[in-house]
Design a protein around this motif. Structure first.
Motif, PDB file in Angstrom:
ATOM      1  N   LYS A 141       8.022   5.432  -6.114  1.00 48.48           N
ATOM      2  CA  LYS A 141       7.279   5.503  -4.859  1.00 48.48           C
ATOM      3  C   LYS A 141       5.836   5.123  -5.122  1.00 48.48           C
ATOM      4  N   PHE A 142       5.212   4.511  -4.120  1.00 46.04           N
ATOM      5  CA  PHE A 142       3.796   4.221  -4.239  1.00 46.04           C
ATOM      6  C   PHE A 142       3.099   4.591  -2.945  1.00 46.04           C
ATOM      7  N   ASP A 143       1.868   5.057  -3.094  1.00 43.97           N
ATOM      8  CA  ASP A 143       1.069   5.493  -1.963  1.00 43.97           C
ATOM      9  C   ASP A 143      -0.394   5.233  -2.298  1.00 43.97           C
ATOM     10  N   GLY A 144      -1.131   4.724  -1.354  1.00 39.79           N
ATOM     11  CA  GLY A 144      -2.535   4.437  -1.590  1.00 39.79           C
ATOM     12  C   GLY A 144      -2.740   3.248  -2.517  1.00 39.79           C
ATOM     13  N   PHE A 162       0.787  -1.227   0.000  1.00 40.88           N
ATOM     14  CA  PHE A 162       0.000   0.000   0.000  1.00 40.88           C
ATOM     15  C   PHE A 162       0.824   1.285   0.000  1.00 40.88           C
ATOM     16  N   LYS A 163       1.944   1.346   0.726  1.00 43.30           N
ATOM     17  CA  LYS A 163       2.751   2.564   0.755  1.00 43.30           C
ATOM     18  C   LYS A 163       4.219   2.195   0.909  1.00 43.30           C
ATOM     19  N   GLY A 164       5.081   2.846   0.135  1.00 40.80           N
ATOM     20  CA  GLY A 164       6.508   2.578   0.225  1.00 40.80           C
ATOM     21  C   GLY A 164       7.199   2.931  -1.074  1.00 40.80           C
ATOM     22  N   GLN A 165       8.263   2.195  -1.377  1.00 38.82           N
ATOM     23  CA  GLN A 165       8.990   2.422  -2.613  1.00 38.82           C
ATOM     24  C   GLN A 165       9.634   1.130  -3.073  1.00 38.82           C
TER      25      GLN A 165
END
Length: 75
Positions: free
Chosen positions: A33-36, A20-23
């Protein structure tokens, strides 16, 4: 942060959707990067990075569509 030695969009999409969130990093393509539950694109990213983000986000969207029930009948 997870390092992917090769570009495997389905594997990356599973990683993004589950954490869900991190890199993550793809060898020779850069850090993302990813979020949501979706890959985030910056204004200064390259066209290749935008294409990777677009493709991975599209696969994540298909995961979500497949996981939802389509034939709901309320009585």
């Amino acid at each position: 942060m997870r390092l992917f030695k090769i570009y495997a969009p389905r594997l990356i999409a599973k990683h993004v959707a589950s954490f869900f969130k991190g890199q993550f990093e793809i060898a020779e393509q850069g850090v993302f990067k990813f979020d949501g539950g979706k890959v985030v694109v910056n204004e200064n990213s390259t066209p290749i990075e935008r294409q990777v983000a677009r493709e991975v986000n599209k696969i994540i969207a298909t995961f979500l569509v497949r996981s939802r029930p389509t034939n709901l009948r309320y009585q």
